[in-house]
Design a protein around this motif. Structure first.
Motif, PDB file in Angstrom:
ATOM      1  N   ALA A 180      14.232  51.519  36.438  1.00  0.00           N
ATOM      2  CA  ALA A 180      13.756  51.869  35.083  1.00  0.00           C
ATOM      3  C   ALA A 180      14.308  53.227  34.661  1.00  0.00           C
ATOM      4  N   GLU A 181      14.270  54.186  35.571  1.00  0.00           N
ATOM      5  CA  GLU A 181      14.708  55.534  35.203  1.00  0.00           C
ATOM      6  C   GLU A 181      16.224  55.631  35.039  1.00  0.00           C
ATOM      7  N   ALA A 182      16.944  54.671  35.639  1.00  0.00           N
ATOM      8  CA  ALA A 182      18.404  54.662  35.462  1.00  0.00           C
ATOM      9  C   ALA A 182      18.788  53.837  34.226  1.00  0.00           C
ATOM     10  N   GLY A 183      17.793  53.378  33.481  1.00  0.00           N
ATOM     11  CA  GLY A 183      18.068  52.653  32.235  1.00  0.00           C
ATOM     12  C   GLY A 183      18.315  51.170  32.442  1.00  0.00           C
ATOM     13  N   GLY A 184      17.984  50.650  33.643  1.00  0.00           N
ATOM     14  CA  GLY A 184      18.194  49.218  33.899  1.00  0.00           C
ATOM     15  C   GLY A 184      16.954  48.407  33.539  1.00  0.00           C
ATOM     16  N   LEU A 185      17.092  47.089  33.656  1.00  0.00           N
ATOM     17  CA  LEU A 185      15.942  46.224  33.399  1.00  0.00           C
ATOM     18  C   LEU A 185      15.147  46.087  34.697  1.00  0.00           C
ATOM     19  N   SER A 186      13.889  46.490  34.643  1.00  0.00           N
ATOM     20  CA  SER A 186      13.033  46.550  35.821  1.00  0.00           C
ATOM     21  C   SER A 186      11.988  45.435  35.710  1.00  0.00           C
TER      22      SER A 186
END
Ligand SMILES: C/C(=C\CNc1ncnc2c1ncn2[C@@H]1O[C@H](COP(=O)(O)O)[C@@H](O)[C@H]1O)CO
Length: 299
Positions: free
Chosen positions: A145-151
C-alpha cells in the motif's frame, strides 16, 4: 479514524521504535470498540455474534438431519462466495499471494521482510494478495500500500477474528476457507511464503500439490527465510524424497532465499514466460482465423 494516517491523509511511515507501540495502541482501540465478526456481507458485534462460524456449521456438524436439510441450501451460500470472489478478483492486475504467520510482531525481522517483499512486488507492478489478517499479512499489505500498489486482503471468518488489517485497500471477507483458497491460487502468478505456522503450511502445501499435479503450471513457490525453512526442506529431501513419497524433481518446485530481489526475480521470470506464451497463443489463434478466412475466400 485510521491513526496511521498523517494530517494530509497520507500514510505516515512510523519509525521502527514507535511501530510496535502504534500497533499495540490500535489493538487496544479494537478491543475498546468491542469484538466484531464479518460473515460475508453481515457484520455482527458483541452479543449478536453467533456462537459458531459458517465453516464450523458446515464441517463440524454431526447431525445427519442437518446434512439432509441444511447443507444443500448452504451450497447456494458457498456459490455466492465464489461469484463475489470471481467478480471482484477478475479486475486485478498481475498479482502475487504472500503468506506467513498471523503472529509475527510489528518491527520483527519477519515483519520487516513481509513489508519489504510487499513493497518490492508493488514497485514491480504486482498486486499483493494476503489473508488480510495481522502479522506478516499486515506487513506485506503495508509494504504494498505504501509503495502505491494494490493491496488485497482475503479475510476469513474466524471465532477469534481480529478484522481486516488497516493496509488492505481491496478486501473480501470469506466464510469458507476452501472458497478463499481458490482465490489465492487463481488470481496469483506466484506464492511467496514467509515463516508461519499451520495456516501457512496449509497454503504452502496446497500450492505445491497443485503444481506437482499440474493443476497449475509455471507457478513459482518461493520460501523466504532460509534459517526457518531449512529444517523442513532438509526433511523433505532426506526423509520424504528418500522414502519415495515425492520425486527428487519435486523439490525443484521450491526456491528458498532470504533475498527480496532474488524472490522477485523468480516471480518476474515466471510472469514473462506466461506473457510470452499468451502472446504466442494469441498469434497462433489469429493465424488460424486468417488462414480459415483465406481458405473461405478462395472457395
Ligand atoms: C491467530 C490470529 C489471528 C488470525 N487471523 C487470521 N486472519 C486471516 N488469515 C489468517 C489468520 N490466521 C491464519 N490465517 C491464514 O493462515 C496463514 C497464517 O497462519 P499461521 O498459522 O499464523 O501461519 C495466513 O497466510 C492466512 O491466510 C491472532 O494472532
Amino acid at each position: 479514524m485510521n491513526d496511521a494516517l498523517g494530517g494530509a491523509g497520507e500514510p505516515a511511515r512510523e519509525a521502527p521504535a514507535t511501530e510496535a507501540a502504534a500497533h499495540a495502541r490500535r489493538e487496544r482501540a479494537a478491543v475498546r470498540r468491542g469484538r466484531e465478526r464479518h460473515s460475508g456481507a453481515v457484520l455482527t458485534r458483541r452479543d449478536a455474534i453467533p456462537p459458531s462460524t459458517a465453516d464450523q456449521r458446515l464441517l463440524d456438524s454431526r447431525s445427519r438431519e442437518d446434512w439432509k436439510t441444511k447443507d444443500s441450501w448452504r451450497a447456494l451460500r458457498i456459490l455466492s462466495e465464489f461469484v463475489e470472489g470471481f467478480d471482484t478478483m477478475a479486475d486485478l492486475p498481475a498479482a502475487v499471494s504472500v503468506f506467513g504467520s498471523a503472529r509475527s510482531k510489528p518491527g520483527s525481522d519477519e515483519w520487516r521482510l513481509g513489508e519489504r517483499i510487499g513493497e518490492a512486488l508493488a514497485r514491480a507492478g504486482f498486486a499483493v494478495i494476503t489473508g488480510g489478517g495481522p502479522g506478516v499479512m499486515a506487513a506485506a499489505n503495508k509494504g504494498a500500500a505504501e509503495a502505491g500498489g494494490l493491496s488485497v486482503g482475503l479475510g476469513i471468518e474466524l471465532p477469534f477474528e481480529q478484522g481486516m488489517n488497516e493496509w488492505v485497500d481491496l478486501g473480501i471477507d470469506f466464510r469458507y476457507f476452501f472458497a478463499r483458497k481458490t482465490m489465492f491460487v487463481k488470481y496469483a502468478q506466484a506464492f511467496i511464503v514467509l515463516p508461519g505456522g499451520f495456516g501457512t503450511m496449509d497454503e504452502l502445501f496446497e500450492a505445491l500439490t497443485l503444481v506437482q499435479t499440474r493443476k497449475v503450471t509455471r507457478f513459482p513457490v518461493v520460501l523466504m527465510g532460509t534459517a526457518y525453512w531449512g529444517g523442513l526442506v532438509d526433511w523433505l529431501r532426506t526423509t520424504m524424497a528418500t522414502a519415495g513419497k515425492i520425486a527428487e524433481a519435486d523439490l525443484e518446485l521450491l526456491t528458498v532465499t532470504d533475498d527480496v530481489d532474488e524472490a522477485l526475480q523468480h516471480v518476474v521470470a515466471a510472469d514473462s514466460a506466461i506473457t510470452a506464451q499468451e502472446q504466442a497463443e494469441r498469434a497462433a489463434a489469429a493465424r488460424l482465423v486468417r488462414d480459415q478466412q483465406e481458405a473461405a475466400d478462395r472457395l
